[in-house]
Design a protein around this motif. Structure first.
Motif, PDB file in Angstrom:
ATOM      1  N   SER A  12     -33.676  -4.415  66.815  1.00 43.48           N
ATOM      2  CA  SER A  12     -34.132  -5.548  66.062  1.00 43.48           C
ATOM      3  C   SER A  12     -35.458  -6.128  66.335  1.00 43.48           C
ATOM      4  O   SER A  12     -36.325  -6.638  65.328  1.00 43.48           O
ATOM      5  CB  SER A  12     -33.067  -6.460  65.719  1.00 43.48           C
ATOM      6  OG  SER A  12     -33.408  -7.557  64.889  1.00 43.48           O
ATOM      7  N   LEU A  13     -35.588  -6.553  67.511  1.00 43.07           N
ATOM      8  CA  LEU A  13     -36.698  -7.382  68.109  1.00 43.07           C
ATOM      9  C   LEU A  13     -37.993  -6.356  67.864  1.00 43.07           C
ATOM     10  O   LEU A  13     -38.915  -6.998  67.518  1.00 43.07           O
ATOM     11  CB  LEU A  13     -36.656  -7.672  69.529  1.00 43.07           C
ATOM     12  CG  LEU A  13     -35.537  -8.642  69.932  1.00 43.07           C
ATOM     13  CD1 LEU A  13     -35.366  -8.983  71.434  1.00 43.07           C
ATOM     14  CD2 LEU A  13     -36.059 -10.057  69.159  1.00 43.07           C
ATOM     15  N   ASN A  14     -37.699  -4.988  68.165  1.00 38.11           N
ATOM     16  CA  ASN A  14     -38.876  -4.312  67.996  1.00 38.11           C
ATOM     17  C   ASN A  14     -39.413  -4.074  66.580  1.00 38.11           C
ATOM     18  O   ASN A  14     -40.864  -4.241  66.408  1.00 38.11           O
ATOM     19  CB  ASN A  14     -38.527  -2.802  68.265  1.00 38.11           C
ATOM     20  CG  ASN A  14     -40.028  -1.740  68.265  1.00 38.11           C
ATOM     21  OD1 ASN A  14     -41.027  -2.441  68.704  1.00 38.11           O
ATOM     22  ND2 ASN A  14     -39.816  -0.619  67.894  1.00 38.11           N
ATOM     23  N   MET A  19     -43.434  -5.800  62.215  1.00 34.15           N
ATOM     24  CA  MET A  19     -43.647  -6.650  61.217  1.00 34.15           C
ATOM     25  C   MET A  19     -44.454  -7.602  61.230  1.00 34.15           C
ATOM     26  O   MET A  19     -45.341  -8.041  60.406  1.00 34.15           O
ATOM     27  CB  MET A  19     -42.156  -7.147  60.383  1.00 34.15           C
ATOM     28  CG  MET A  19     -42.621  -7.548  58.955  1.00 34.15           C
ATOM     29  SD  MET A  19     -41.055  -8.342  58.241  1.00 34.15           S
ATOM     30  CE  MET A  19     -40.309  -6.550  57.766  1.00 34.15           C
ATOM     31  N   PHE A  20     -44.375  -8.315  62.231  1.00 36.35           N
ATOM     32  CA  PHE A  20     -45.129  -9.623  62.633  1.00 36.35           C
ATOM     33  C   PHE A  20     -46.729  -9.119  62.737  1.00 36.35           C
ATOM     34  O   PHE A  20     -47.492  -9.616  62.204  1.00 36.35           O
ATOM     35  CB  PHE A  20     -44.585 -10.252  63.764  1.00 36.35           C
ATOM     36  CG  PHE A  20     -45.617 -11.422  64.217  1.00 36.35           C
ATOM     37  CD1 PHE A  20     -45.434 -12.588  63.875  1.00 36.35           C
ATOM     38  CD2 PHE A  20     -46.572 -11.183  65.385  1.00 36.35           C
ATOM     39  CE1 PHE A  20     -46.231 -13.789  63.951  1.00 36.35           C
ATOM     40  CE2 PHE A  20     -47.518 -12.067  65.458  1.00 36.35           C
ATOM     41  CZ  PHE A  20     -47.247 -13.502  64.972  1.00 36.35           C
ATOM     42  N   ALA A  21     -46.856  -8.144  63.631  1.00 37.94           N
ATOM     43  CA  ALA A  21     -48.092  -7.478  63.690  1.00 37.94           C
ATOM     44  C   ALA A  21     -48.789  -6.938  62.470  1.00 37.94           C
ATOM     45  O   ALA A  21     -49.884  -7.221  62.071  1.00 37.94           O
ATOM     46  CB  ALA A  21     -48.267  -6.275  64.787  1.00 37.94           C
ATOM     47  N   ARG A  22     -47.820  -6.330  61.636  1.00 37.32           N
ATOM     48  CA  ARG A  22     -48.466  -5.614  60.306  1.00 37.32           C
ATOM     49  C   ARG A  22     -48.970  -7.059  59.329  1.00 37.32           C
ATOM     50  O   ARG A  22     -49.919  -6.646  58.940  1.00 37.32           O
ATOM     51  CB  ARG A  22     -47.351  -5.166  59.552  1.00 37.32           C
ATOM     52  CG  ARG A  22     -47.947  -4.284  58.577  1.00 37.32           C
ATOM     53  CD  ARG A  22     -46.982  -3.494  57.676  1.00 37.32           C
ATOM     54  NE  ARG A  22     -46.351  -4.426  56.886  1.00 37.32           N
ATOM     55  CZ  ARG A  22     -44.943  -4.496  56.785  1.00 37.32           C
ATOM     56  NH1 ARG A  22     -44.230  -3.331  57.139  1.00 37.32           N
ATOM     57  NH2 ARG A  22     -44.259  -5.391  56.008  1.00 37.32           N
ATOM     58  N   ILE A  23     -47.980  -7.895  59.376  1.00 44.43           N
ATOM     59  CA  ILE A  23     -48.477  -9.068  58.358  1.00 44.43           C
ATOM     60  C   ILE A  23     -49.593  -9.975  59.159  1.00 44.43           C
ATOM     61  O   ILE A  23     -50.439 -10.424  58.266  1.00 44.43           O
ATOM     62  CB  ILE A  23     -47.151  -9.886  58.161  1.00 44.43           C
ATOM     63  CG1 ILE A  23     -46.027  -9.224  57.596  1.00 44.43           C
ATOM     64  CG2 ILE A  23     -47.574 -11.446  57.512  1.00 44.43           C
ATOM     65  CD1 ILE A  23     -44.620  -9.923  57.410  1.00 44.43           C
TER      66      ILE A  23
END
Length: 85
Positions: A12-14, A19-23
């Motif tokens: 889940s953390l990965n 997602m954080f990096a993509r956004i």
């Protein structure tokens, strides 16, 4: 010792990190900028566009004012933007 619950949380953390990096990070990195450099640049574009919008709004009611202001701002922004890619 790692159980299934730990593996789920790691997974889940990965996913959240990806997602954080993509956004927030992928696009700035594609321009060789960090998040904050990109934010400052984008805000400078936003401010210039707001000024152009105000100039056009005033021009709509008083045609003799700001006759070339908006087009000049947009031309400069286009030059800046196309030189970044």
């Amino acid at each position: 010792h790692c159980d299934a619950n730990d593996a789920y949380h790691l997974s889940s953390l990965n996913k959240e990190g990806v997602m954080f990096a993509r956004i927030f990070l992928d696009h700035p990195r594609s321009l060789d900028e960090n998040f904050y450099q990109h934010m400052v640049c984008a805000l400078s574009f936003a401010l210039a566009l707001l000024l152009a919008g105000v100039a056009v709004l005033v021009h709509a009611f008083i045609p003799c004012m700001f006759q070339k202001t908006a087009s000049s701002i947009i031309t400069k922004l286009h030059e800046r933007m196309t030189s970044r890619t």
